[in-house]
Design a protein around this motif. Sequence first.
Motif, short mmCIF file in Angstrom:
data_model
loop_
_atom_site.label_atom_id
_atom_site.label_comp_id
_atom_site.label_asym_id
_atom_site.label_seq_id
_atom_site.Cartn_x
_atom_site.Cartn_y
_atom_site.Cartn_z
N GLU A 64 0.83 -1.21 0.00
CA GLU A 64 0.00 0.00 0.00
C GLU A 64 0.86 1.26 0.00
N PRO A 65 0.24 2.43 -0.21
CA PRO A 65 1.04 3.66 -0.28
C PRO A 65 1.69 4.00 1.06
N THR A 66 2.70 4.83 0.99
CA THR A 66 3.45 5.26 2.18
C THR A 66 2.93 6.61 2.68
N TYR A 67 2.39 7.43 1.76
CA TYR A 67 2.03 8.81 2.11
C TYR A 67 0.51 9.07 2.05
N PHE A 68 -0.27 8.08 2.46
CA PHE A 68 -1.70 8.31 2.75
C PHE A 68 -2.53 8.67 1.52
N ASN A 69 -2.00 8.40 0.32
CA ASN A 69 -2.82 8.56 -0.89
C ASN A 69 -2.28 7.62 -1.95
N HIS A 70 -3.20 7.16 -2.81
CA HIS A 70 -2.89 6.07 -3.75
C HIS A 70 -1.67 6.36 -4.61
N LEU A 71 -1.52 7.61 -5.05
CA LEU A 71 -0.42 7.95 -5.95
C LEU A 71 0.85 8.36 -5.19
N ASP A 72 0.79 8.35 -3.87
CA ASP A 72 1.93 8.79 -3.05
C ASP A 72 2.39 10.20 -3.44
N GLU A 73 1.44 11.04 -3.78
CA GLU A 73 1.77 12.46 -3.98
C GLU A 73 2.10 13.08 -2.62
N THR A 74 3.07 13.99 -2.60
CA THR A 74 3.49 14.55 -1.31
C THR A 74 3.40 16.07 -1.25
N ASP A 75 3.17 16.74 -2.39
CA ASP A 75 3.10 18.21 -2.38
C ASP A 75 2.09 18.71 -1.34
N TRP A 76 0.94 18.08 -1.30
CA TRP A 76 -0.13 18.52 -0.41
C TRP A 76 0.22 18.30 1.06
N LEU A 77 1.25 17.52 1.33
CA LEU A 77 1.63 17.21 2.72
C LEU A 77 2.78 18.07 3.23
N SER A 78 3.27 18.97 2.39
CA SER A 78 4.41 19.78 2.80
C SER A 78 4.09 20.54 4.09
N GLY A 79 4.95 20.41 5.08
CA GLY A 79 4.72 21.08 6.37
C GLY A 79 3.86 20.30 7.33
N ASP A 80 3.25 19.20 6.86
CA ASP A 80 2.42 18.39 7.75
C ASP A 80 3.31 17.67 8.77
N PRO A 81 3.00 17.77 10.06
CA PRO A 81 3.90 17.19 11.07
C PRO A 81 4.05 15.67 10.97
N VAL A 82 2.98 14.99 10.59
CA VAL A 82 3.06 13.53 10.47
C VAL A 82 3.94 13.17 9.26
N TYR A 83 3.67 13.82 8.16
CA TYR A 83 4.48 13.59 6.96
C TYR A 83 5.95 13.93 7.20
N GLU A 84 6.21 15.09 7.80
CA GLU A 84 7.61 15.53 7.96
C GLU A 84 8.39 14.57 8.86
N ARG A 85 7.75 14.11 9.93
CA ARG A 85 8.45 13.16 10.80
C ARG A 85 8.69 11.83 10.10
N LYS A 86 7.70 11.40 9.34
CA LYS A 86 7.87 10.12 8.63
C LYS A 86 8.99 10.26 7.60
N GLN A 87 8.95 11.36 6.87
CA GLN A 87 9.96 11.61 5.84
C GLN A 87 11.35 11.69 6.46
N SER A 88 11.42 12.30 7.62
CA SER A 88 12.70 12.45 8.31
C SER A 88 13.25 11.08 8.73
N LEU A 89 12.38 10.22 9.25
CA LEU A 89 12.81 8.86 9.62
C LEU A 89 13.30 8.10 8.39
N ILE A 90 12.55 8.21 7.30
CA ILE A 90 12.92 7.50 6.07
C ILE A 90 14.27 8.01 5.56
N ALA A 91 14.44 9.33 5.55
CA ALA A 91 15.68 9.91 5.01
C ALA A 91 16.88 9.56 5.89
N SER A 92 16.70 9.68 7.20
CA SER A 92 17.86 9.44 8.09
C SER A 92 18.25 7.96 8.09
#
Lengths: 264, 264
Positions: A64-92
């Motif tokens: 299933e998707p990683t970013y809460f939408n079927h296409l895993d689009e992330t523009d709409w999540l910019s600045g979202d605290p849940v997205y940013e923390r998840k992205q930070s864990l993935i990147a680090s």
Amino acid sequence: MTISVGQVLDFLTAPVGELDGTVDTLKSGSRDEAVRGISVAFTATYDVIRRAVASGSNLIIVHEPTYFNHLDETDWLSGDPVYERKQSLIASSGVSIFRLHDYIHEYKPDGIVEGMLSALGWEAYADPDEPTLLTLPQDAGRTVRSIAEEAKRKLGIASVQVAGNPELPVARFGLAVGAPGGRAQMAYLREKDIDLLIAGETNEWETNEYVRDAMDMGLSKAMIILGHQKSEEAGMRTVVKLLRDAFPALPVELLEIPSALRRI
Amino acid sequence: MTISVGQVLDFLTAPVGELDGTVDTLKSGSRDEAVRGISVAFTATYDVIRRAVASGSNLIIVHEPTYFNHLDETDWLSGDPVYERKQSLIASSGVSIFRLHDYIHEYKPDGIVEGMLSALGWEAYADPDEPTLLTLPQDAGRTVRSIAEEAKRKLGIASVQVAGNPELPVARFGLAVGAPGGRAQMAYLREKDIDLLIAGETNEWETNEYVRDAMDMGLSKAMIILGHQKSEEAGMRTVVKLLRDAFPALPVELLEIPSALRRI
């Protein structure tokens, strides 16, 4: 011998060939990375990523998707605290996450359906040409309720939802995993002469109301809704088996997760 | 004095003016018909239509589609036994069915939200400018679980689904009825500084996973899923009240229906 992320992905997509417009893309990481271990999961929750990294995996294969939408689009999540923390864990962590959704459903047979039939012990009931179509032995005396109870027990589900009469006798039924959409679910009920559709997830105003009307009309139609996750998660065991056979030197683990919801 | 179907519909849409591209259309019957009685329901199930006709109504006002898809398209249902029987009942009864969905959500305030707040007894908590945003009295000591139990009791729901920690303290929460989509639900959780979102219906791979991740991160976010029907059905009491006030000579009844699903 070093095995790259790209080699693993090529192995998983090879049975199908290249699909156009697929959602099955690398959500993080790189094809060039050397794989140290693989975790397979229904979806890359924050906890799944932490557990995978802790166990030494640097490649996660999910359905299933990683970013809460079927296409895993992330523009709409910019600045979202849940997205940013998840992205930070993935990147680090540097972990590579690959979605295996469209390809595995295109395997012959569908790899998710194959894994679900195995988990349910229903292989013998499946039509060889159409494995989601299940015919019970004559005089099996099964009902919607008894099939629901069996699915709950075998898939580890606390409860399921049922539309229609739980005491309806069932001779033939369909296993429509995931969320293929209301029209596909209703077409299955209409065209396959089944008493029962086992669905993953529905929209309430679609298949649920169709089955309610059918029942009010006295037609022998019922539906069991397993929940999307539990209708497909055991299907990912197919991936674990394929990877272990193909890459015996790599650690491959299945990370099963509880349902995101509880019933109160 | 004769009141036509068209007069009733014009009355219901007047507070908004004409909407373009709305799903709020006459699904059967005629604007010219003289109204003998009105039944109001969440959706025009086969049983609702039978009950409405039996009680003398020839106009049914519903919130949801009649033909199992949002746009009430019927081409794809041609020859379908459930559709054909429903269509035959509708045609032989001559009943007019009107969907009041987009208009009532555009009322100021949203007529469904107004009816839900009244059924829940939560009017005093609602932000006057944004009635779906609810703030509890200081030291109310409420939790996700206690709010879930209150909603179940007041709306007649056997059980609800909860994502996140049921014991989470709640000071502010949102009431997002129906199925506005995952992005709208997640935006509400992100932008409104709420502890809890009460949703009607979700897609599992969207808001459910967002709340699961938020909880895994230790953020104070939870969600209660009421089910689409029970999240809006009591809101249709707004329509009953409006019609009784405007057309005192006409019988107007609310047909409440059980959930299409039961939990096993």
